[in-house]
Design a protein around this motif. Structure first.
Motif, PDB file in Angstrom:
ATOM      1  N   THR A 326      11.198  -1.567 -12.721  1.00  0.00           N
ATOM      2  CA  THR A 326       9.973  -2.071 -12.173  1.00  0.00           C
ATOM      3  C   THR A 326       8.950  -1.008 -11.634  1.00  0.00           C
ATOM      4  OG1 THR A 326      10.812  -2.042  -9.839  1.00  0.00           O
ATOM      5  CG2 THR A 326      10.889  -4.437 -10.812  1.00  0.00           C
ATOM      6  N   THR A 327       7.736  -1.074 -11.761  1.00  0.00           N
ATOM      7  CA  THR A 327       6.691  -0.095 -11.619  1.00  0.00           C
ATOM      8  C   THR A 327       6.275  -0.087  -9.991  1.00  0.00           C
ATOM      9  OG1 THR A 327       4.964  -1.780 -12.286  1.00  0.00           O
ATOM     10  CG2 THR A 327       6.039  -0.466 -13.977  1.00  0.00           C
ATOM     11  N   ASP A 331       4.085  -4.829  -8.995  1.00  0.00           N
ATOM     12  CA  ASP A 331       3.100  -5.731  -9.773  1.00  0.00           C
ATOM     13  C   ASP A 331       2.474  -6.583  -8.966  1.00  0.00           C
ATOM     14  OD1 ASP A 331       3.452  -5.056 -12.484  1.00  0.00           O
ATOM     15  OD2 ASP A 331       5.238  -6.284 -12.496  1.00  0.00           O
ATOM     16  N   GLY A 332       2.027  -6.192  -7.636  1.00  0.00           N
ATOM     17  CA  GLY A 332       0.963  -6.944  -6.707  1.00  0.00           C
ATOM     18  C   GLY A 332       1.857  -7.344  -5.461  1.00  0.00           C
ATOM     19  N   LEU A 333       3.309  -7.375  -5.480  1.00  0.00           N
ATOM     20  CA  LEU A 333       4.052  -8.151  -4.336  1.00  0.00           C
ATOM     21  C   LEU A 333       4.221  -6.992  -3.266  1.00  0.00           C
ATOM     22  CD1 LEU A 333       5.732 -10.669  -3.686  1.00  0.00           C
ATOM     23  CD2 LEU A 333       7.710  -9.325  -4.628  1.00  0.00           C
ATOM     24  N   PRO A 364      14.168 -10.692  -8.331  1.00  0.00           N
ATOM     25  CA  PRO A 364      14.874  -9.955  -7.416  1.00  0.00           C
ATOM     26  C   PRO A 364      14.813  -8.464  -7.608  1.00  0.00           C
ATOM     27  CG  PRO A 364      16.309 -11.307  -8.861  1.00  0.00           C
ATOM     28  CD  PRO A 364      15.082 -11.596  -9.485  1.00  0.00           C
ATOM     29  N   ALA A 365      14.407  -7.958  -8.717  1.00  0.00           N
ATOM     30  CA  ALA A 365      14.121  -6.482  -8.956  1.00  0.00           C
ATOM     31  C   ALA A 365      12.765  -6.372  -8.143  1.00  0.00           C
ATOM     32  CB  ALA A 365      13.730  -6.115 -10.228  1.00  0.00           C
ATOM     33  N   ARG A 473       2.862   8.307 -10.440  1.00  0.00           N
ATOM     34  CA  ARG A 473       3.529   7.474  -9.420  1.00  0.00           C
ATOM     35  C   ARG A 473       2.609   7.516  -8.302  1.00  0.00           C
ATOM     36  NH1 ARG A 473       8.500   8.918 -12.225  1.00  0.00           N
ATOM     37  NH2 ARG A 473       8.542  10.295 -10.559  1.00  0.00           N
ATOM     38  N   ARG A 474       2.208   8.722  -7.651  1.00  0.00           N
ATOM     39  CA  ARG A 474       1.650   8.883  -6.497  1.00  0.00           C
ATOM     40  C   ARG A 474       0.194   8.314  -6.616  1.00  0.00           C
ATOM     41  NH1 ARG A 474       1.044  10.891  -2.072  1.00  0.00           N
ATOM     42  NH2 ARG A 474      -0.800  12.067  -1.111  1.00  0.00           N
TER      43      ARG A 474
END
Length: 498
Positions: A326-327, A331-333, A364-365, A473-474
């Motif tokens: 995942t990123t 994804d907004g969660l 799950p991820a 990523r930061r």
């Protein structure tokens, strides 16, 4: 060969390490489990004798020749616990521990006597929290009046083990600052706090002397024989587990931020002057190395990742592939991971919650990543308070079970924008106690090394576990952290967009 030992008496177990200062290697480790006595009223207690029994079990598992070569040892102990002794040194009741919440009402009573939390901070530097020893004294007065009437000496868990080892009753400034009644600015007992605990009794008569961190004491010959140690062993003063972990990780100079990813999460750092927050945003403790140790604790760290993993039917040991698939931002969660309420921010009644769920991120991820990010963002919230107070850091020293995850180590580096280092010695508190014992052997000699020099010589970090922040990523984490703060503000009225 110079062998030193460190004892870490925690809540779940006692651990002992034997360290060879010449080869810079651990020569032995041993542990023994402890039982926790729990009550429906929030009480969490242990029998002090169980700690001593566990210490004996640990030393019995170490080679006798090694034991005879130990020159000094020190004790690290769980903070805040109350050990009440009578005039003859007998334990009057089970020890109430740091995780005991049965004295919450007494916290409020003590603070009200001083005009509220602000009055406590003005008097001694900290509000009175349920974990601190102060409320346990007042609770004992109410609920164990016979024990309270016979009370002659108040000790903390590591003080009690020192008492059993040496026959001497004393405290040191680091662990003592977790009682709530040590004025951390002046390093003296606070008379207003003691009076607020019991206006009818002079509790200062029950307090042992405070000793400097370079002090050491002779071991009782009978105790040396029971543990298989030389009669010449010196007992250094030791300290609370967070104070010893600061030594064991290298957080003994400004700029190094220690972070523990355990069931709870902690942030602490050395300061050369008192760092007190007027609103009590952190614990304003003293260090056991001559300075101060501002500390922030969150109640939900690996508990969040473990809870999600077990609910979804996998082990957190297999969680890293979930993160790499995942990123940043899930994804907004977003998860507010307050499964146990929360201390930072101060939301003891809060519940965990999920925000931003949709068809894309309900996997799950994504849920596992949201839990790990939420736990990390909670620590970042506390870190922001440190930075706002003017503290600056150049690295993070990472310990605890979560530090075993490469994905989590990288996430910490990216979220905080700081290099992450992991000490080679994983038992930071026990190792820190061993290093304090090593330093105490020569602390008073002319030209002796400072404790900082001893730590810098012996605390090493594993280059294979080091991480640098990734710029791309930061940036992504900065956006998801802002989203976390918005949900925190909208749900609980704290935080907001920083």
């Amino acid at each position: 060969m110079t062998l030193v030992a460190g004892i870490d008496a925690g809540t779940q177990s006692v651990k002992v390490v034997v360290y060879d200062a010449q080869s810079c290697q651990l020569r032995a480790t041993a542990s023994a489990a402890l039982e926790l006595i729990s009550g429906d009223d929030g009480s969490r207690e242990q029998h002090p004798q169980a700690w001593m029994d566990a210490v004996e079990q640990c030393f019995a598992r170490i080679d006798p020749q090694l034991r005879q070569g130990i020159a000094a040892l020190a004790v690290s102990g769980q903070q805040h616990g109350l050990v009440a002794l009578d005039a003859d040194g007998n334990v009057l009741a089970p020890a109430k521990l740091w995780c005991d919440t049965s004295s919450s009402a007494e916290c409020e009573e003590i603070m009200q006597a001083l005009g509220g939390a602000q009055g406590c901070i003005e008097a001694a530097g900290n509000p009175i929290l349920a974990g601190y020893t102060a409320s346990k004294i007042r609770w004992t007065r109410k609920h164990r009046p016979q024990a309270y009437a016979a009370l002659a000496t108040i000790l903390l868990p590591h003080d009690y083990l020192n008492f059993r080892l040496t026959g001497e009753r004393f405290m040191e400034y680091g662990d003592a600052s977790g009682t709530g009644w040590l004025d951390v600015r002046s390093r003296q007992w606070s008379a207003p706090l003691l009076k607020a605990i019991d206006p009818d009794r002079d509790l200062s008569q029950c307090l042992p002397p405070l000793v400097s961190n370079d002090s050491s004491f002779a071991i009782l010959p009978a105790m040396a024989d029971r543990l298989g140690l030389s009669h010449a062993v010196r007992i250094a003063v030791g300290g609370g587990d967070n104070m010893m972990a600061a030594i064991g990780t290298g957080a003994v100079v400004p700029g190094r931020l220690a972070m523990s990813l355990g069931t709870s999460g902690t942030l602490f750092a050395y300061a050369d002057q008192p760092v007190v927050d007027e609103h009590g945003a952190w614990a304003a403790f003293c260090s056991s190395s001559g300075g101060w140790l501002p500390l922030i604790c969150t109640m939900n760290c690996t508990v969040a990742t473990e809870t999600v993993a077990s609910t979804l039917g996998f082990s957190s040991r297999d969680g890293d592939p979930m993160i790499t698939s995942t990123t940043p931002g899930a994804d907004g969660l977003t998860m507010l991971p307050f499964f146990n309420g929360e201390r930072t921010p101060d939301l003891p009644e809060a519940k965990a919650s999920l925000h931003g769920m949709d068809m894309r991120n309900m996997s799950p991820a994504h849920l596992y990543r949201a839990a790990m990010e939420g736990a990390t963002f909670s620590l970042r919230f506390g870190y922001d308070a440190f930075v706002a107070a003017g503290m600056q850091f150049d690295r993070i020293l990472l310990t605890g079970g979560g530090a075993n995850s490469p994905a989590w180590r990288q996430m910490v580096a990216d979220v905080f924008g700081l290099p992450v280092q992991v000490p080679q010695q994983t038992e930071g508190a026990a190792f820190g106690a061993a290093l304090q014992a090593l330093w105490s052997l020569q602390a008073t000699a002319a030209g002796a090394d400072s404790l900082v020099e001893v730590v810098n010589r012996h605390v090493h970090h594993d280059p294979a576990q080091a991480h640098l922040p990734d710029a791309s990523r930061r940036t992504a984490y900065q956006q998801s952290y802002k989203r976390y703060l918005k949900h925190l503000h909208d749900t609980h009225g704290v935080g907001g967009d920083r």
